[in-house]
Write a protein that holds these residues in place. Structure first.
Motif, mmCIF file in Angstrom:
data_model
loop_
_atom_site.group_PDB
_atom_site.id
_atom_site.type_symbol
_atom_site.label_atom_id
_atom_site.label_comp_id
_atom_site.label_asym_id
_atom_site.label_seq_id
_atom_site.Cartn_x
_atom_site.Cartn_y
_atom_site.Cartn_z
ATOM 1 N N UNK A 5 95.799 -8.339 -10.201
ATOM 2 C CA UNK A 5 94.927 -7.187 -10.409
ATOM 3 C C UNK A 5 94.107 -7.431 -11.669
ATOM 4 N N UNK A 6 92.789 -7.495 -11.508
ATOM 5 C CA UNK A 6 91.892 -7.645 -12.646
ATOM 6 C C UNK A 6 91.471 -6.255 -13.114
ATOM 7 N N UNK A 11 93.657 2.871 -13.395
ATOM 8 C CA UNK A 11 93.636 2.552 -11.963
ATOM 9 C C UNK A 11 94.463 1.312 -11.683
ATOM 10 N N UNK A 12 94.235 0.237 -12.429
ATOM 11 C CA UNK A 12 94.981 -1.000 -12.210
ATOM 12 C C UNK A 12 96.467 -0.829 -12.396
ATOM 13 N N UNK A 13 96.863 -0.085 -13.439
ATOM 14 C CA UNK A 13 98.297 0.125 -13.682
ATOM 15 C C UNK A 13 98.937 0.949 -12.574
ATOM 16 N N UNK A 14 98.223 1.945 -12.082
ATOM 17 C CA UNK A 14 98.765 2.780 -11.007
ATOM 18 C C UNK A 14 98.976 1.961 -9.734
ATOM 19 N N UNK A 40 104.184 0.097 -20.180
ATOM 20 C CA UNK A 40 103.844 1.048 -19.117
ATOM 21 C C UNK A 40 104.199 0.511 -17.735
ATOM 22 N N UNK A 41 104.072 -0.790 -17.551
ATOM 23 C CA UNK A 41 104.456 -1.412 -16.277
ATOM 24 C C UNK A 41 105.260 -2.668 -16.621
ATOM 25 N N UNK A 71 89.819 -4.303 -10.073
ATOM 26 C CA UNK A 71 89.962 -2.862 -10.317
ATOM 27 C C UNK A 71 89.439 -2.431 -11.669
ATOM 28 N N UNK A 72 88.549 -3.219 -12.256
ATOM 29 C CA UNK A 72 88.033 -2.838 -13.567
ATOM 30 C C UNK A 72 87.025 -1.702 -13.434
#
Length: 220
Positions: A5-6, A11-14, A40-41, A71-72
């Motif tokens: 995931x870029x 959004x990317x973390x979710x 967070x992840x 997802x940036x």
């Protein structure tokens, strides 16, 4: 499945958290130290680097990924990542976030994008889907083959109500994917019937949408 995931923003973390819950291997890439929040992840791999650089994607071993998600919050970054993932590393599935609707036309297979997800379009489509009966609502566009995921809630009085699924002459290049009936999600059965109030999900082409709408609408 390994997924890169870029973009490690909200959004990317979710997305990463959801994929990890489903048992996938996830790598998050971001060049901003503020975005790299390992706590967070914690189950994900993290890489502090620019996803638009070949050296970064080599380090990320992108050739080992089955899916890349761009997802940036920057459409230019998402397009570059998508193109590199597809052309340089042969990633089978590339999903890209569209931040600005005016750029949506760029997110196609020419830029390596298999699926473009436009948040503004998706939100407006979900609003339409929630209040519309008998209107065809486009939920998502797939770049390959110019196919779309569309939804229609079957109204009263349509000719196909009560008809068996296998007897309906669907338009060319159109497939009924699922039927949502109340709390149930049904796999389309040729012997099953279509009922008013059914929420129908189709994959079809833009050219097939008018014929599908006409087929499922009550006679005027």
């Amino acid at each position: 499945m390994r997924v890169a995931i870029a973009g490690a923003g909200a959004v990317g973390r979710s997305i990463a958290a959801e994929l990890l819950e489903n048992g996938h291997e996830v790598l998050l890439i971001d060049k901003s130290p503020q975005a790299v929040s390992v706590e967070r992840v914690p189950q994900a791999e993290w890489l502090l680097a620019d996803a638009c650089e070949i050296a970064t994607l080599d380090e990320a071993a992108l050739e080992r990924c089955q899916v890349v998600i761009a997802a940036s919050g920057d459409d230019k970054v998402n397009l570059v990542v998508s193109l590199l993932a597809k052309t340089e590393y042969g990633v089978p599935r590339v999903v890209a976030r569209v931040n600005h609707p005016k750029n949506e036309w760029l997110f196609n297979d020419a830029w390596g994008v298999d699926v473009a997800v436009s948040t503004p379009r998706l939100m407006s489509a979900l609003v339409e889907e929630a209040v519309s009966i008998g209107d065809l609502v486009r939920l998502m566009r797939f770049s390959q083959g110019e196919a779309n995921l569309v939804e229609l809630t079957l109204p009263e009085g349509t000719a196909v109500a009560g008809t068996r699924v296998g007897e309906v002459a669907w338009p060319p290049d159109t497939t009924l994917v699922t039927i949502i009936r109340g709390p149930r999600v049904l796999t389309p059965d040729p012997e099953g019937t279509l009922e008013p109030g059914d929420e129908l999900l189709f994959v079809t082409t833009a050219d097939g949408e008018p014929a599908l709408k006409a087929l499922l609408s009550p006679p005027r």
